[in-house]
Design a protein around this motif. Structure first.
Motif, PDB file in Angstrom:
ATOM      1  N   ARG A  95      -7.274  74.980  58.846  1.00  0.00           N
ATOM      2  CA  ARG A  95      -8.074  74.956  57.619  1.00  0.00           C
ATOM      3  C   ARG A  95      -9.167  73.907  57.698  1.00  0.00           C
ATOM      4  O   ARG A  95      -9.214  73.014  56.857  1.00  0.00           O
ATOM      5  CB  ARG A  95      -7.115  74.633  56.473  1.00  0.00           C
ATOM      6  N   CYS A  97     -12.068  74.188  56.937  1.00  0.00           N
ATOM      7  CA  CYS A  97     -13.020  74.353  55.831  1.00  0.00           C
ATOM      8  C   CYS A  97     -12.728  73.376  54.681  1.00  0.00           C
ATOM      9  O   CYS A  97     -13.633  72.709  54.178  1.00  0.00           O
ATOM     10  CB  CYS A  97     -12.986  75.794  55.335  1.00  0.00           C
ATOM     11  N   THR A  98     -11.478  73.267  54.279  1.00  0.00           N
ATOM     12  CA  THR A  98     -11.147  72.391  53.143  1.00  0.00           C
ATOM     13  C   THR A  98     -11.488  70.949  53.475  1.00  0.00           C
ATOM     14  O   THR A  98     -12.060  70.215  52.668  1.00  0.00           O
ATOM     15  CB  THR A  98      -9.643  72.482  52.812  1.00  0.00           C
ATOM     16  N   GLY A 176     -12.978  79.471  44.579  1.00  0.00           N
ATOM     17  CA  GLY A 176     -13.056  79.242  46.029  1.00  0.00           C
ATOM     18  C   GLY A 176     -14.042  80.190  46.672  1.00  0.00           C
ATOM     19  O   GLY A 176     -14.690  81.000  45.999  1.00  0.00           O
ATOM     20  N   CYS A 177     -14.130  80.090  47.992  1.00  0.00           N
ATOM     21  CA  CYS A 177     -15.098  80.899  48.739  1.00  0.00           C
ATOM     22  C   CYS A 177     -14.809  82.390  48.545  1.00  0.00           C
ATOM     23  O   CYS A 177     -13.644  82.777  48.418  1.00  0.00           O
ATOM     24  CB  CYS A 177     -15.005  80.582  50.223  1.00  0.00           C
ATOM     25  N   CYS A 180     -12.214  83.642  50.928  1.00  0.00           N
ATOM     26  CA  CYS A 180     -11.037  82.791  51.144  1.00  0.00           C
ATOM     27  C   CYS A 180      -9.824  83.616  51.620  1.00  0.00           C
ATOM     28  O   CYS A 180      -9.488  84.648  51.050  1.00  0.00           O
ATOM     29  CB  CYS A 180     -10.666  82.027  49.870  1.00  0.00           C
ATOM     30  N   PHE A 181      -9.206  83.109  52.672  1.00  0.00           N
ATOM     31  CA  PHE A 181      -8.069  83.811  53.293  1.00  0.00           C
ATOM     32  C   PHE A 181      -6.798  83.732  52.453  1.00  0.00           C
ATOM     33  O   PHE A 181      -5.782  84.308  52.799  1.00  0.00           O
ATOM     34  CB  PHE A 181      -7.815  83.252  54.702  1.00  0.00           C
TER      35      PHE A 181
HETATM   36  S1  SF4 Z   1     -11.734  78.227  49.204  1.00  0.00           S
HETATM   37 FE1  SF4 Z   1     -10.540  78.969  50.968  1.00  0.00          FE
HETATM   38  S2  SF4 Z   1     -12.080  79.353  52.556  1.00  0.00           S
HETATM   39 FE2  SF4 Z   1     -13.057  78.065  51.001  1.00  0.00          FE
HETATM   40  S3  SF4 Z   1     -12.781  75.965  51.685  1.00  0.00           S
HETATM   41 FE3  SF4 Z   1     -11.055  76.423  50.357  1.00  0.00          FE
HETATM   42  S4  SF4 Z   1      -9.415  77.185  51.710  1.00  0.00           S
HETATM   43 FE4  SF4 Z   1     -11.351  77.261  52.848  1.00  0.00          FE
END
Ligand code: SF4
Length: 273
Positions: A95, A97-98, A176-177, A180-181
């Protein structure tokens, strides 16, 4: 002349995710604790991959707060860090990204200042983990836990302020994005139906991986190309419908067992599943 040894005042910070709890907390602080609101620095870490509904909601909230919400990450967005990470897409296990898009910008924003961060964890979810900084100059406060506020209070705060819930709650359970997964399959369907352009963009990341001999699926074990097929969408919608029926009856059973005194509580919780 100012005394250079004078200690800087403690900073008060509240990070908005575009979700209901942190937003309700900002409204609550403004209305219930104006002296803290006065000192509060509200901020939003923009990943550069936010839903349009989230960005609109943050603008609305800013109007209500009557204070600017500081946007972090104006330049170093998701695409910037994707390149830096060798174009390897983030996953629940990896992760990056976070860390890069939320935690680091926050810690840079605070620097070495002494700061209190206000976190929107509620009294009915003490087991939930928020981001807890390991930096000794940052401490956390949980006003909803301190004041015993639960999910119904949060809904009331949002409704009474007129800000209400962000529009994405109609089809998605958290901010979130857009890719997001952590999204459920039905949320991907929601993205496809509401924002086909963003869905296509999420697909293009999978395609890019494929073209480079790697495999990546945002959604567990299934490419977005497959998930958007009409028969697959129908299947996902039916599975969601059945799951919601199950969850609602489980919830009703739990509430009966708790000897729920308020019929309102039952109605409200059941409707918002
Ligand atoms: S919303 Fe999901 S993809 Fe975006 S930063 Fe947070 S964990 Fe990562």
């Amino acid at each position: 002349m100012s005394d250079l040894t004078e200690k800087k005042p403690v900073r008060h910070l509240l990070g908005l995710s575009g979700g209901k709890d942190s937003s309700a907390l900002a409204i609550y602080i403004r209305d219930k604790y104006p002296e803290i609101h006065e000192k509060m620095e509200y901020f939003f870490s923009d990943t550069g991959a936010e839903l349009p509904e989230t960005l609109d909601f943050i603008n609305e909230l800013e109007k209500y707060l009557r204070k600017p919400i500081i946007r972090l990450n104006p330049v170093k967005d998701f695409k910037f860090y994707l390149k830096l990470n060798g174009n390897i897409l983030p996953t629940a296990k990896m992760r990056w990204c976070t860390n890069n898009l939320k935690i680091k910008p926050f810690e840079e924003f605070v620097g070495n200042d002494d700061a209190i961060t206000y976190v929107g964890i509620r009294a009915d979810e003490p087991q939930r983990q928020g981001y807890i900084s390991t930096k000794p100059n940052i401490s956390a406060r949980y006003p909803f836990i301190e004041d015993g506020k639960d999910i119904n209070d949060i809904r009331n705060i949002l409704r009474d302020s007129g800000v209400d819930l962000p529009a994405y709650y109609e089809w998605r359970s958290r901010s979130g994005c857009y890719f997001c997964f952590f999204q459920r399959k039905e949320e991907w369907v929601g993205l496809y139906e509401r924002h086909p352009d963003l869905y296509e963009e999420a697909m293009s990341y999978e395609d890019f991986h494929k073209a480079h001999g790697r495999s990546h699926t945002w959604s567990d074990g299934e490419r977005l190309e497959h998930l958007k097929l009409p028969e697959r969408i129908a299947e996902i919608k039916e599975a969601t419908r059945l799951r919601k029926i199950q969850e609602t009856s489980k919830l009703k059973k739990n509430l009966m067992e708790r000897n729920c005194e308020s019929a309102d509580e039952l109605g409200c919780l059941a409707c918002h599943l």
